[in-house]
Design an enzyme around this catalytic site. Sequence first.
Site, PDB file in Angstrom:
ATOM      1  N   ASP A  30      34.562  32.018 -32.068  1.00  0.00           N
ATOM      2  CA  ASP A  30      35.162  31.392 -31.110  1.00  0.00           C
ATOM      3  C   ASP A  30      35.561  30.034 -31.167  1.00  0.00           C
ATOM      4  O   ASP A  30      34.940  29.112 -31.878  1.00  0.00           O
ATOM      5  CB  ASP A  30      34.370  31.355 -29.822  1.00  0.00           C
ATOM      6  CG  ASP A  30      35.065  31.303 -28.385  1.00  0.00           C
ATOM      7  OD1 ASP A  30      35.225  32.377 -27.748  1.00  0.00           O
ATOM      8  OD2 ASP A  30      35.799  30.294 -28.061  1.00  0.00           O
ATOM      9  N   ASN A  86      32.938  39.733 -20.634  1.00  0.00           N
ATOM     10  CA  ASN A  86      33.772  39.680 -19.380  1.00  0.00           C
ATOM     11  C   ASN A  86      34.614  40.645 -19.128  1.00  0.00           C
ATOM     12  O   ASN A  86      35.504  41.146 -20.026  1.00  0.00           O
ATOM     13  CB  ASN A  86      34.427  38.234 -19.344  1.00  0.00           C
ATOM     14  CG  ASN A  86      33.416  36.941 -19.765  1.00  0.00           C
ATOM     15  OD1 ASN A  86      32.348  37.329 -19.185  1.00  0.00           O
ATOM     16  ND2 ASN A  86      33.945  36.078 -20.529  1.00  0.00           N
ATOM     17  N   GLN A  93      37.471  37.110 -17.538  1.00  0.00           N
ATOM     18  CA  GLN A  93      38.239  37.721 -19.117  1.00  0.00           C
ATOM     19  C   GLN A  93      39.542  36.713 -18.970  1.00  0.00           C
ATOM     20  O   GLN A  93      40.513  36.838 -18.110  1.00  0.00           O
ATOM     21  CB  GLN A  93      38.393  39.081 -18.662  1.00  0.00           C
ATOM     22  CG  GLN A  93      39.039  39.731 -20.279  1.00  0.00           C
ATOM     23  CD  GLN A  93      39.084  41.206 -20.295  1.00  0.00           C
ATOM     24  OE1 GLN A  93      38.852  41.996 -19.205  1.00  0.00           O
ATOM     25  NE2 GLN A  93      39.503  41.715 -21.353  1.00  0.00           N
ATOM     26  N   HIS A  99      36.365  42.599 -26.070  1.00  0.00           N
ATOM     27  CA  HIS A  99      35.439  41.611 -27.067  1.00  0.00           C
ATOM     28  C   HIS A  99      34.009  41.370 -26.598  1.00  0.00           C
ATOM     29  O   HIS A  99      33.750  41.287 -25.379  1.00  0.00           O
ATOM     30  CB  HIS A  99      36.126  40.488 -27.588  1.00  0.00           C
ATOM     31  CG  HIS A  99      36.661  39.632 -26.347  1.00  0.00           C
ATOM     32  ND1 HIS A  99      37.507  39.762 -25.577  1.00  0.00           N
ATOM     33  CD2 HIS A  99      35.977  38.621 -25.665  1.00  0.00           C
ATOM     34  CE1 HIS A  99      37.924  39.114 -24.620  1.00  0.00           C
ATOM     35  NE2 HIS A  99      36.792  38.209 -24.715  1.00  0.00           N
ATOM     36  N   HIS A 101      31.242  38.784 -26.858  1.00  0.00           N
ATOM     37  CA  HIS A 101      30.660  37.409 -27.312  1.00  0.00           C
ATOM     38  C   HIS A 101      29.285  37.412 -27.741  1.00  0.00           C
ATOM     39  O   HIS A 101      28.255  37.780 -26.853  1.00  0.00           O
ATOM     40  CB  HIS A 101      30.475  36.237 -25.982  1.00  0.00           C
ATOM     41  CG  HIS A 101      31.912  36.023 -25.212  1.00  0.00           C
ATOM     42  ND1 HIS A 101      32.735  34.962 -25.383  1.00  0.00           N
ATOM     43  CD2 HIS A 101      32.803  36.982 -24.422  1.00  0.00           C
ATOM     44  CE1 HIS A 101      33.873  34.949 -24.977  1.00  0.00           C
ATOM     45  NE2 HIS A 101      33.950  36.036 -24.162  1.00  0.00           N
TER      46      HIS A 101
HETATM   47  P1  5GP Z   1      37.121  36.090 -22.475  1.00  0.00           P
HETATM   48  O1  5GP Z   1      37.223  34.838 -21.488  1.00  0.00           O
HETATM   49  O2  5GP Z   1      38.360  36.648 -22.630  1.00  0.00           O
HETATM   50  O3  5GP Z   1      35.771  36.887 -22.276  1.00  0.00           O
HETATM   51  O4  5GP Z   1      36.862  35.174 -23.764  1.00  0.00           O
HETATM   52  C1  5GP Z   1      37.869  34.863 -24.774  1.00  0.00           C
HETATM   53  C2  5GP Z   1      37.370  34.003 -25.691  1.00  0.00           C
HETATM   54  O5  5GP Z   1      38.470  33.815 -26.830  1.00  0.00           O
HETATM   55  C3  5GP Z   1      37.184  32.472 -25.155  1.00  0.00           C
HETATM   56  O6  5GP Z   1      35.790  32.249 -25.447  1.00  0.00           O
HETATM   57  C4  5GP Z   1      38.237  31.792 -25.903  1.00  0.00           C
HETATM   58  O7  5GP Z   1      37.580  30.164 -26.353  1.00  0.00           O
HETATM   59  C5  5GP Z   1      38.528  32.429 -27.219  1.00  0.00           C
HETATM   60  N1  5GP Z   1      39.699  32.414 -27.793  1.00  0.00           N
HETATM   61  C6  5GP Z   1      41.061  32.091 -27.171  1.00  0.00           C
HETATM   62  N2  5GP Z   1      41.953  31.967 -28.001  1.00  0.00           N
HETATM   63  C7  5GP Z   1      41.458  32.064 -29.213  1.00  0.00           C
HETATM   64  C8  5GP Z   1      41.817  31.819 -30.629  1.00  0.00           C
HETATM   65  O8  5GP Z   1      43.201  31.597 -30.679  1.00  0.00           O
HETATM   66  N3  5GP Z   1      41.181  32.062 -31.528  1.00  0.00           N
HETATM   67  C9  5GP Z   1      39.803  32.174 -31.478  1.00  0.00           C
HETATM   68  N4  5GP Z   1      38.958  32.157 -32.493  1.00  0.00           N
HETATM   69  N5  5GP Z   1      39.320  32.302 -30.135  1.00  0.00           N
HETATM   70  C10 5GP Z   1      39.928  32.182 -29.138  1.00  0.00           C
END
Ligand code: 5GP
Length: 112
Positions: A30, A86, A93, A99, A101
């Site tokens: 992340d 999420n 999300q 995805h 985590h």
């Molecule tokens: P969500 O909130 O959708 O469950 O998690 C999305 C995750 O993607 C977040 O923890 C955020 O830090 C990560 N993320 C967002 N953009 C990027 C990116 O460009 N590269 C990487 N490696 N992680 C990302």
Amino acid sequence: MSDCLFCKIAAGEIPADKIYEDERVVVFRDINPKAEVHLLIVPREHIAGLNELESGHDALIAHIMRLIQPLALDQGLESGYRTIINTGKDGGQEVFHLHIHLLGGRDLPGFG
Ligand code: 5GP
Ligand code: ZN
């Protein structure tokens, strides 16, 4: 999906710190880690989230679930880890490509 961030990372069009990949899944760190170890486990297929899962995804989901343990061990998380999915805007999300985590390390806070 042409404008999906995780599709682009999976395809290698956007760089990421990938630590594992196979024909169905990519795993990368992340960009904004919430723990010492914070991996994102991402199917190559564009699935928006848990609400879009269908029976045709069963083998893929089993594959992803069974990957978690070796990934965690590889990251030194023998004593435990946390997995989070999420779902939807109110579930926190931000990236609408399914995805998991995988979080672990000394600084993992309690949950509730
Ligand atoms: P969500 O909130 O959708 O469950 O998690 C999305 C995750 O993607 C977040 O923890 C955020 O830090 C990560 N993320 C967002 N953009 C990027 C990116 O460009 N590269 C990487 N490696 N992680 C990302
Ligand atoms: Zn996608």
